[in-house]
Design a protein around this motif. Sequence first.
Motif, mmCIF file in Angstrom:
data_model
loop_
_atom_site.group_PDB
_atom_site.id
_atom_site.type_symbol
_atom_site.label_atom_id
_atom_site.label_comp_id
_atom_site.label_asym_id
_atom_site.label_seq_id
_atom_site.Cartn_x
_atom_site.Cartn_y
_atom_site.Cartn_z
ATOM 1 N N GLN A 1 -7.412 7.437 0.124
ATOM 2 C CA GLN A 1 -7.409 7.265 -1.322
ATOM 3 C C GLN A 1 -8.592 8.039 -1.895
ATOM 4 O O GLN A 1 -9.745 7.684 -1.657
ATOM 5 N N LYS B 1 -4.234 15.285 -7.338
ATOM 6 C CA LYS B 1 -3.117 14.423 -6.954
ATOM 7 C C LYS B 1 -1.979 15.238 -6.338
ATOM 8 O O LYS B 1 -1.415 14.856 -5.307
ATOM 9 N N ARG C 1 -3.095 16.548 -2.885
ATOM 10 C CA ARG C 1 -3.077 15.469 -1.897
ATOM 11 C C ARG C 1 -1.643 15.164 -1.462
ATOM 12 O O ARG C 1 -1.368 14.920 -0.287
ATOM 13 N N TYR C 2 -0.728 15.196 -2.412
ATOM 14 C CA TYR C 2 0.677 14.928 -2.107
ATOM 15 C C TYR C 2 1.244 16.016 -1.181
ATOM 16 O O TYR C 2 1.988 15.726 -0.246
ATOM 17 N N ARG D 1 0.814 -1.207 0.000
ATOM 18 C CA ARG D 1 0.000 0.000 0.000
ATOM 19 C C ARG D 1 0.855 1.267 0.000
ATOM 20 O O ARG D 1 0.564 2.235 -0.702
ATOM 21 N N GLU D 2 1.935 1.274 0.769
ATOM 22 C CA GLU D 2 2.792 2.455 0.835
ATOM 23 C C GLU D 2 3.439 2.729 -0.512
ATOM 24 O O GLU D 2 3.512 3.878 -0.970
ATOM 25 N N LYS E 1 -3.661 10.683 3.637
ATOM 26 C CA LYS E 1 -3.501 9.239 3.452
ATOM 27 C C LYS E 1 -4.696 8.592 2.762
ATOM 28 O O LYS E 1 -4.582 7.513 2.202
ATOM 29 N N ASN F 1 0.773 4.057 -3.012
ATOM 30 C CA ASN F 1 0.445 5.472 -2.776
ATOM 31 C C ASN F 1 1.565 6.390 -3.256
ATOM 32 O O ASN F 1 1.317 7.477 -3.798
ATOM 33 N N HIS F 2 2.818 5.946 -3.049
ATOM 34 C CA HIS F 2 3.962 6.752 -3.467
ATOM 35 C C HIS F 2 4.027 6.857 -4.990
ATOM 36 O O HIS F 2 4.373 7.919 -5.543
ATOM 37 N N LYS G 1 1.399 6.637 -7.042
ATOM 38 C CA LYS G 1 0.278 7.457 -7.489
ATOM 39 C C LYS G 1 0.530 8.950 -7.287
ATOM 40 O O LYS G 1 -0.115 9.784 -7.923
#
Length: 371
Positions: A314, A303, A306-307, A25-26, A312, A29-30, A32
């Motif tokens: 989605q 995106k 969010r970054y 998952r980490e 965290k 996310n990184h 994306k």
Amino acid sequence: MKTITLNLLSHRNTDRIGIAFQWDREVLNHIKALPHVKFSKTLGVYYVNYTSENKKLLYAHFRKKNWYVNYSKLSGTPQKTISTTEHVELPPLHEKDRENLEKFKKWLNQKRLSPNTVATYVEVTAFFIRYAHLKQSKTFTVRLLENFNYDFIVRPNKSVSYQNQCINGIKKFLEYKGVHLENITISRPQKEKKLPTVLSLDEVKQLIDAVSNLKHKAFLALIYSAGLRVGEAINLRPNDIDSKRMLIHIKSAKGKKDRYTILSATLLELLRMYYKAYRPKNFLFEGQSGGAYSHASAQRILKKARYKTGLKKQITLHTLRHSFATHLLENGTDLRYIQQLLGHNSPKTTMIYTHVSERSIRNIRNPFDSF
């Protein structure tokens, strides 16, 4: 140490850098969070265009996490596009196939289907035709369709939503070709009933405040404050903003319906500043070369925001629409008005927000507290 493998790929006649990793998952996310990263359903992999700048960007992005980056496969001959059917390469389309697909696309457009639906139906039909060539089948049979469904959709564990799109697309193609198949045993699976992700008011504020670009800030604020779908937002015209009545006119939305939604006074001031700075001509939000803003560009705004905030959850732009509806409900707005603002056909669709409303859940007395 987590390992990221970069591969040289050829996808849609263009060299790409494929990003392979053991599911985590980490890591997901990184990945994306990278600008311009895309996911290929055909390859089943995230990728970016093959450029020296992107190679440096990828390496630096993953090394921030102290992960090992294996780039030994970024040299040599690019791997060809492969299908999801056990990684067996599908034969290319014949010239006659391409002509048929172009005619099929025009036929779908005449049916007034949305551009996204048309693109999806044509894409999956192309895979189906190539699969028929792989099986050396000169006709479209029930057995061929059932095998395609299993090999291309069920075995690779495609989503239920994608499976329904595939079935719809192929059935439309068979209708276009005048082919009628008896006793097709492919049933439409029920879509999973997942609750939408919802942001708190503070999280929405953090996202919008994280955006420094006036145009991008106004776009995110519009999506949230009016509860718009992405397509509705990018197709808005300046004269759709009715500042006298404090309403936004949504034209030809989902289901070819018009509706009005509320215009925030705070958004109006932001839109006025944006309009003075950018002077859009045809669409309220336009791309650099004119015309309506693209879906991909719109999603990149969120995106990046969010970054910056380190959120965290989605989320997509549609999450802002879900959050708008939930916050209205929590403020006591009647469900019938929320249904009208969102443009839902059925109140059942709007009822889902009662399941995610924090205030409604908090007001329920837990029986354990009676002990």
